[in-house]
Write a protein that holds these residues in place. Structure first.
Motif, PDB file in Angstrom:
ATOM      1  N   GLY A  54      14.012  36.234  48.983  1.00  0.00           N
ATOM      2  CA  GLY A  54      13.021  35.200  48.683  1.00  0.00           C
ATOM      3  C   GLY A  54      13.435  33.817  49.143  1.00  0.00           C
ATOM      4  O   GLY A  54      13.852  33.630  50.276  1.00  0.00           O
ATOM      5  N   SER A  55      13.354  32.852  48.224  1.00  0.00           N
ATOM      6  CA  SER A  55      13.645  31.456  48.569  1.00  0.00           C
ATOM      7  C   SER A  55      15.096  31.074  48.280  1.00  0.00           C
ATOM      8  O   SER A  55      15.464  29.906  48.386  1.00  0.00           O
ATOM      9  CB  SER A  55      12.704  30.523  47.801  1.00  0.00           C
ATOM     10  OG  SER A  55      12.925  30.671  46.408  1.00  0.00           O
ATOM     11  N   LEU A  56      15.927  32.057  47.920  1.00  0.00           N
ATOM     12  CA  LEU A  56      17.335  31.761  47.640  1.00  0.00           C
ATOM     13  C   LEU A  56      18.109  31.485  48.926  1.00  0.00           C
ATOM     14  O   LEU A  56      17.827  32.059  49.972  1.00  0.00           O
ATOM     15  CB  LEU A  56      17.978  32.919  46.883  1.00  0.00           C
ATOM     16  CG  LEU A  56      17.436  33.178  45.481  1.00  0.00           C
ATOM     17  CD1 LEU A  56      18.104  34.393  44.869  1.00  0.00           C
ATOM     18  CD2 LEU A  56      17.620  31.954  44.597  1.00  0.00           C
ATOM     19  N   CYS A  57      19.100  30.602  48.813  1.00  0.00           N
ATOM     20  CA  CYS A  57      19.918  30.179  49.959  1.00  0.00           C
ATOM     21  C   CYS A  57      21.394  30.344  49.636  1.00  0.00           C
ATOM     22  O   CYS A  57      21.798  30.256  48.482  1.00  0.00           O
ATOM     23  CB  CYS A  57      19.671  28.703  50.270  1.00  0.00           C
ATOM     24  SG  CYS A  57      17.967  28.285  50.634  1.00  0.00           S
ATOM     25  N   ILE A  58      22.190  30.515  50.676  1.00  0.00           N
ATOM     26  CA  ILE A  58      23.647  30.475  50.549  1.00  0.00           C
ATOM     27  C   ILE A  58      24.072  29.024  50.744  1.00  0.00           C
ATOM     28  O   ILE A  58      23.642  28.370  51.701  1.00  0.00           O
ATOM     29  CB  ILE A  58      24.326  31.357  51.606  1.00  0.00           C
ATOM     30  CG1 ILE A  58      23.941  32.826  51.401  1.00  0.00           C
ATOM     31  CG2 ILE A  58      25.841  31.168  51.581  1.00  0.00           C
ATOM     32  CD1 ILE A  58      24.347  33.728  52.547  1.00  0.00           C
ATOM     33  N   TYR A  59      24.902  28.534  49.842  1.00  0.00           N
ATOM     34  CA  TYR A  59      25.538  27.222  49.986  1.00  0.00           C
ATOM     35  C   TYR A  59      27.033  27.488  50.065  1.00  0.00           C
ATOM     36  O   TYR A  59      27.555  28.289  49.295  1.00  0.00           O
ATOM     37  CB  TYR A  59      25.303  26.349  48.753  1.00  0.00           C
ATOM     38  CG  TYR A  59      23.892  25.895  48.514  1.00  0.00           C
ATOM     39  CD1 TYR A  59      23.520  24.582  48.763  1.00  0.00           C
ATOM     40  CD2 TYR A  59      22.936  26.759  47.992  1.00  0.00           C
ATOM     41  CE1 TYR A  59      22.235  24.140  48.503  1.00  0.00           C
ATOM     42  CE2 TYR A  59      21.647  26.324  47.730  1.00  0.00           C
ATOM     43  CZ  TYR A  59      21.304  25.015  47.987  1.00  0.00           C
ATOM     44  OH  TYR A  59      20.032  24.594  47.725  1.00  0.00           O
ATOM     45  N   TYR A  60      27.736  26.804  50.974  1.00  0.00           N
ATOM     46  CA  TYR A  60      29.196  26.907  50.933  1.00  0.00           C
ATOM     47  C   TYR A  60      29.823  25.542  51.053  1.00  0.00           C
ATOM     48  O   TYR A  60      29.298  24.642  51.695  1.00  0.00           O
ATOM     49  CB  TYR A  60      29.750  27.892  51.967  1.00  0.00           C
ATOM     50  CG  TYR A  60      29.682  27.491  53.419  1.00  0.00           C
ATOM     51  CD1 TYR A  60      30.668  26.687  53.979  1.00  0.00           C
ATOM     52  CD2 TYR A  60      28.655  27.933  54.234  1.00  0.00           C
ATOM     53  CE1 TYR A  60      30.629  26.339  55.323  1.00  0.00           C
ATOM     54  CE2 TYR A  60      28.607  27.590  55.569  1.00  0.00           C
ATOM     55  CZ  TYR A  60      29.597  26.794  56.109  1.00  0.00           C
ATOM     56  OH  TYR A  60      29.550  26.443  57.438  1.00  0.00           O
ATOM     57  N   GLU A  61      30.958  25.388  50.355  1.00  0.00           N
ATOM     58  CA  GLU A  61      31.665  24.107  50.374  1.00  0.00           C
ATOM     59  C   GLU A  61      32.960  24.182  51.171  1.00  0.00           C
ATOM     60  O   GLU A  61      33.528  23.157  51.514  1.00  0.00           O
ATOM     61  CB  GLU A  61      31.950  23.622  48.962  1.00  0.00           C
ATOM     62  CG  GLU A  61      32.908  24.496  48.185  1.00  0.00           C
ATOM     63  CD  GLU A  61      33.234  23.935  46.823  1.00  0.00           C
ATOM     64  OE1 GLU A  61      32.614  22.950  46.400  1.00  0.00           O
ATOM     65  OE2 GLU A  61      34.138  24.496  46.177  1.00  0.00           O
ATOM     66  N   LEU A  62      33.433  25.390  51.464  1.00  0.00           N
ATOM     67  CA  LEU A  62      34.642  25.556  52.261  1.00  0.00           C
ATOM     68  C   LEU A  62      34.585  26.902  52.964  1.00  0.00           C
ATOM     69  O   LEU A  62      34.288  27.919  52.341  1.00  0.00           O
ATOM     70  CB  LEU A  62      35.898  25.514  51.386  1.00  0.00           C
ATOM     71  CG  LEU A  62      37.210  25.834  52.117  1.00  0.00           C
ATOM     72  CD1 LEU A  62      37.602  24.690  53.047  1.00  0.00           C
ATOM     73  CD2 LEU A  62      38.328  26.133  51.147  1.00  0.00           C
TER      74      LEU A  62
END
Length: 136
Positions: A54-62
């Motif tokens: 759906g509208s979910l996203c992957i976020y990464y900080e490192l």
């Protein structure tokens, strides 16, 4: 715009963005961060994190990658299998590495998009880790 990031006692992260006019901007929801170890040695596309729905996203900080073989490796981090916008990373010798730690605090992939690691040849290992979360 000013971005302020912090960690709550429960481990969730919170970002507050203040616009130039002093108003608060919308921010991604704070999420618990997952640390994933990476070990890949197959040529072509290797899925690091499967596409959320759906509208979910992957976020990464490192994101950190390291050549763990005795010969050169070329790797490419891709946002989905069809991505061609990112330059390959050449790691000539064992121990050479690549780190993506954005100054803004995180990288957001488009909704329902996997994070892919493409390697140039089978039999050469890339190791590393990624800190990420899934949210809208």
């Amino acid at each position: 715009m000013i971005v302020i990031m912090g960690t709550k006692p429960d481990g969730t992260r919170r970002e507050i963005t203040v616009n130039n006019d002093g108003s608060l901007a919308a921010n991604p929801p704070a999420q618990a961060i997952t640390r994933l170890r990476i070990s890949k040695n197959t040529s072509g596309d290797n899925t690091l994190i499967a596409a959320p729905t759906g509208s979910l996203c992957i976020y990464y900080e490192l994101l950190r990658l390291q050549n763990n073989s005795d010969s050169p490796i070329t790797a490419q981090v891709k946002f989905g299998a069809a991505d061609t916008n990112y330059a390959p990373v050449y790691m000539a010798t064992k121990g050479d590495d690549y780190t993506d730690a954005p100054a803004r605090g995180y990288v957001k992939l488009p909704p329902a998009t996997a994070l892919i690691l493409n390697l140039d040849v089978t039999g050469k290992e890339v190791i590393g880790h990624i800190r990420y979360w899934i949210a809208e």
